[in-house]
Design a protein around this motif. Structure first.
Motif, short mmCIF file in Angstrom:
data_model
loop_
_atom_site.label_atom_id
_atom_site.label_comp_id
_atom_site.label_asym_id
_atom_site.label_seq_id
_atom_site.Cartn_x
_atom_site.Cartn_y
_atom_site.Cartn_z
N GLY A 1 -12.30 -9.53 27.43
CA GLY A 1 -12.37 -10.28 28.68
C GLY A 1 -11.49 -11.50 28.67
O GLY A 1 -10.93 -11.90 29.70
N HIS A 2 -11.32 -12.11 27.49
CA HIS A 2 -10.53 -13.35 27.42
C HIS A 2 -9.04 -13.10 27.30
O HIS A 2 -8.22 -13.76 27.94
CB HIS A 2 -11.02 -14.17 26.23
N PHE A 3 -8.66 -12.12 26.47
CA PHE A 3 -7.24 -11.93 26.16
C PHE A 3 -6.60 -10.73 26.87
O PHE A 3 -5.44 -10.81 27.29
CB PHE A 3 -7.06 -11.76 24.64
N LEU A 4 -7.31 -9.63 26.98
CA LEU A 4 -6.69 -8.41 27.47
C LEU A 4 -6.72 -8.28 28.99
O LEU A 4 -5.88 -7.61 29.58
CB LEU A 4 -7.38 -7.19 26.85
N SER A 5 -7.72 -8.91 29.62
CA SER A 5 -7.87 -8.73 31.07
C SER A 5 -6.75 -9.42 31.85
O SER A 5 -6.31 -8.92 32.89
CB SER A 5 -9.23 -9.25 31.53
N ARG A 6 -6.29 -10.57 31.36
CA ARG A 6 -5.26 -11.31 32.10
C ARG A 6 -3.97 -10.51 32.25
O ARG A 6 -3.44 -10.40 33.36
CB ARG A 6 -5.01 -12.66 31.43
N GLU B 1 -5.97 -2.71 47.29
CA GLU B 1 -6.94 -1.68 46.94
C GLU B 1 -6.87 -1.34 45.45
O GLU B 1 -7.89 -0.98 44.85
CB GLU B 1 -6.71 -0.43 47.79
N ILE B 2 -5.68 -1.48 44.83
CA ILE B 2 -5.57 -1.22 43.40
C ILE B 2 -6.25 -2.34 42.60
O ILE B 2 -6.88 -2.10 41.57
CB ILE B 2 -4.09 -1.09 42.98
N PHE B 3 -6.16 -3.56 43.10
CA PHE B 3 -6.86 -4.67 42.44
C PHE B 3 -8.37 -4.45 42.52
O PHE B 3 -9.10 -4.68 41.55
CB PHE B 3 -6.48 -5.99 43.09
N THR B 4 -8.84 -3.98 43.69
CA THR B 4 -10.26 -3.68 43.84
C THR B 4 -10.67 -2.56 42.88
O THR B 4 -11.72 -2.63 42.23
CB THR B 4 -10.57 -3.25 45.28
N ALA B 5 -9.82 -1.52 42.78
CA ALA B 5 -10.10 -0.42 41.86
C ALA B 5 -10.16 -0.91 40.42
O ALA B 5 -11.00 -0.47 39.62
CB ALA B 5 -9.04 0.67 42.01
N THR B 6 -9.27 -1.84 40.07
CA THR B 6 -9.26 -2.39 38.71
C THR B 6 -10.54 -3.18 38.44
O THR B 6 -11.11 -3.11 37.34
CB THR B 6 -8.03 -3.30 38.51
N SER B 7 -11.00 -3.94 39.43
CA SER B 7 -12.24 -4.70 39.28
C SER B 7 -13.42 -3.76 39.03
O SER B 7 -14.25 -4.00 38.14
CB SER B 7 -12.49 -5.54 40.54
N ALA C 1 -18.69 -10.71 30.04
CA ALA C 1 -17.33 -10.55 30.55
C ALA C 1 -17.04 -11.56 31.65
O ALA C 1 -15.95 -12.13 31.73
CB ALA C 1 -17.13 -9.13 31.07
N GLY C 2 -18.03 -11.80 32.52
CA GLY C 2 -17.87 -12.80 33.58
C GLY C 2 -17.64 -14.18 33.03
O GLY C 2 -16.78 -14.93 33.52
N ASN D 1 -12.61 -18.91 33.53
CA ASN D 1 -11.43 -19.79 33.63
C ASN D 1 -10.18 -19.06 34.08
O ASN D 1 -9.10 -19.64 34.13
CB ASN D 1 -11.16 -20.45 32.27
N SER D 2 -10.32 -17.78 34.40
CA SER D 2 -9.16 -16.98 34.77
C SER D 2 -8.66 -17.34 36.16
O SER D 2 -9.43 -17.71 37.05
CB SER D 2 -9.53 -15.49 34.74
N GLU D 3 -7.34 -17.23 36.34
CA GLU D 3 -6.76 -17.50 37.65
C GLU D 3 -7.11 -16.41 38.66
O GLU D 3 -6.89 -16.56 39.85
CB GLU D 3 -5.23 -17.63 37.53
#
Length: 633
Positions: free
Chosen positions: A213-218, A231-237, A262-263, A268-270
């Motif tokens: 969640g901290h390193f790979l998600s960004r 819609e792809i961002f929504t699918a990724t979420s 994970a939340g 602190n994520s943008e």
């Protein structure tokens, strides 16, 4: 396929009809969903065996909710609340488990069964409590924050419970063939592992969620965002949520806990706000579906056969939990209305109760007939929770509010030129400006704690309700030249204006308005000057936005001036149209037409201001001396 469409239509119709009615009656959406489920399930029998399967799917809403809660908490904030998390939560869970286990033993249950029941009923409903807090604006209260700490600890405690319950299996149930169904473990990574290896797998899974969640998600979200497809961002979420839930389930952990971790890692994520906006609609819909399935899953046949037993168990569990929670509030010095909120909001059993009951049955810990009864107790305790929130909102909270208002108004023997009603942020600014110019003020506020805070920082203020004529007389309204109304109550502000302009017409009344409609009503009541609380700040923000986007400062200021000029010029016309409407709504077709004209005039004025500013800037560019003066300025 047709049957799926029909079932979906039934669930949606039930929600659309009952939830708005429940909200309008002040009962909250949770009770509306529960009632909808009862109507389409036990009452009308419109849904059937698919309810349990849908409930497992809808529990994903709880996973999403914990993820969104985690997004609001930074790891530093989570560490700061460790005392309440483990203190409040740990003591509550321990005392509740001991009390319910002891009572179950007294009722003749074996120790393993009693302990399992105690563990199950020590949990509360994260879904109902947080949803109700959000709807009623109770998240930031002391009681709400403490309740959240307990709920979070309970979600964490589900992990050791899942590990402990299989060790409590009854030999007679295992001999009778009531072992867990083999299909339930087809997708488990930890079946048959020794304890030390199981612990390593758990720690590894938690590490994957937190580190990932901290390193790979960004990098992942940056890659997806570069596509420019929402819609792809929504699918990724959603992929992130489903992946976390699947991983946690594979190793026998709580999917909700994994989502929460994970939340927290993404707090602190943008991309935090984008994630929240994408997941929020799914969370609300799935939680609503979950509550409907709880109502629809009530076994009416068993209820009619054993109504008194189920009712007694439900009330008994809730009463025991409420008493223990009250004891915890004494230990942690939670007082007043927050004590009641904390105790009542957590008195029910939780949605994880259904999960643990099924898990206990599969692992030969609880007999099936007992699981059916306890499932009804869990469901009914959740069903009664909205009633407890209604009790708090309509009985307990007003009682404490009235109690706090019993403080006698301060006596005032030092009068001033200006009386200020309300010493919040708005009133404080007005008061400072007046005092800086040696204008004496008398400040009134109905909030005792606000008065005490003002006195601590050296601001003279008096406790009293400016809506009461007697208090205005005490403050010296007959000697004052001006009254500034800066209170948060719309109706009270209007009543104060009416009284003062009738009894003391020479006193100039300045009032804050919350919106255009409120401003019209204040003007109709006789206020001499009205200012919208957001009007000037919005204009200042708009001007700064223009400057930040490269618009020249001269052009930005001219456009702000043009906007104010048209708004002031047309305000009388709109007010007259508002007065002429006899419908009571004050927004008839004529008013709407004039408002549209105002928008068109503003757009035209802004364009003219832009052209004028461009001409001025062009002239300065042609005049070397003007350019020099402009740079010096």
């Amino acid at each position: 396929m047709t049957s799926y469409f029909l079932q979906a239509f039934i669930y949606l119709v039930a929600a659309v009809i009952t939830v708005p009615i429940a909200r309008r009656l002040g009962l909250g959406s949770v009770l509306g969903y529960l009632v909808a489920g009862v109507v389409i399930g036990p009452v009308l029998h419109l849904v059937g065996d698919e309810t349990e399967a849908i409930q497992h799917f809808a529990e994903f809403g709880v996973v999403m909710m914990l993820f969104l809660v985690g997004l609001e908490l930074e790891p530093k904030s989570l560490w700061a609340m460790k005392a309440k998390l483990f203190g409040l939560g740990g003591i509550q869970l321990l005392l509740t488990t001991i009390a319910i286990t002891f009572i179950a033993l007294e009722l003749g249950q074996p120790f393993s069964v009693s302990l399992t029941i105690g563990l199950i009923f020590s949990l509360s409903s994260t879904a109902i409590v947080l949803q109700s807090f959000q709807e009623k604006g109770l998240e930031q209260t002391e009681g709400g924050k403490n309740a959240f700490s307990v709920l979070l600890f309970q979600d964490i405690a589900v992990i050791p419970m899942l590990a402990l319950i299989p060790l409590l299996a009854l030999p007679e149930l295992m001999a009778a063939g009531n072992t867990a169904d083999a299909s339930a473990h087809n997708y488990s990574l930890v079946d048959g592992l020794p304890a030390w290896l199981y612990a390593i797998v758990i720690m590894g899974s938690v590490a994957v969620v937190t580190v990932g969640g901290h390193f790979l998600s960004r990098p992942l979200f940056k890659y997806v965002a570069s596509s420019g497809l929402r819609e792809i961002f929504t699918a990724t979420s959603l992929m992130l949520m489903v992946g976390i839930a699947a991983l946690m389930s594979l190793v026998g952990l709580s999917p909700a806990l994994g989502a929460f971790l994970a939340g927290v890692m993404l707090a602190n994520s943008e991309f935090r706000h984008e994630l929240k906006s994408n997941i929020e609609p799914f969370k609300g819909l799935l939680l609503g579906l979950f509550f409907i399935t709880v109502g629809a899953g009530i076994d009416m046949q068993l209820l009619t056969e054993k109504p008194m037993i189920i009712l007694a168990l439900t009330v008994g569990v809730m009463l025991i939990k409420a008493v223990i929670l009250s004891i915890v509030t004494l230990l942690f010095r939670i007082q007043g209305q927050n004590r009641w909120l904390f105790s009542l909001s957590l008195a029910q059993a939780g949605e994880f109760g259904f999960v643990l009951l099924n898990f206990s049955s599969q692992n030969s810990v609880l007999p099936p007939e007992l699981v059916e009864i306890l499932s009804l107790v869990v469901a009914f305790s959740m069903f009664l929770t909205p009633a407890l929130f209604i009790l708090f909102s309509h009985v307990i909270l007003p009682a404490y509010t009235n109690k706090s208002n019993r403080r006698q108004p301060d006596s005032i023997d030092d009068y001033g030129t200006v009386i200020i009603a309300g010493i919040g942020r708005f009133g404080q600014i007005v008061n400072r400006l007046l005092l800086a110019n040696n204008i004496k003020t008398v400040v009134l506020d109905v909030r005792a704690e606000q008065i005490d805070n003002m006195r601590r920082i050296g601001t003279q203020a008096y406790f009293g309700d400016a809506a009461r004529p007697s208090m205005l007389h005490t403050a010296g309204i007959d000697k004052a030249s001006m009254l500034v109304i800066a209170i948060n109550d719309k109706e009270a502000a209007i009543e104060i204006v009416k009284y003062v302009k009738h009894a003391f017409p020479r006193v100039k009344v300045l009032s804050r308005a919350f919106d255009r409609g409120h401003g019209y009503r204040l003007r109709q009541s006789g206020a001499n000057f009205i200012v919208s609380e957001t009007y000037h700040s919005a204009l200042a923000m708009g001007a700064e936005a223009l400057r930040s986007l490269g618009i020249h400062a001269v052009q930005a200021e001219r456009q702000v001036a043009a906007y104010k000029h048209i708004e002031d010029k047309q305000s009388d016309t709109l007010y007259e149209a508002w007065l002429d409407d006899a419908s009571g709504e004050r927004i008839d077709n004529n008013y709407i037409k004039l408002f549209i004209q105002l928008e068109e005039l503003i757009q035209q004025a802004l364009k003219e201001a832009e052209q004028e500013a461009n001409s001025v800037l062009h002239a300065k560019e042609q005049d070397p001396q003007a350019r020099v003066m402009d740079k010096e300025q």
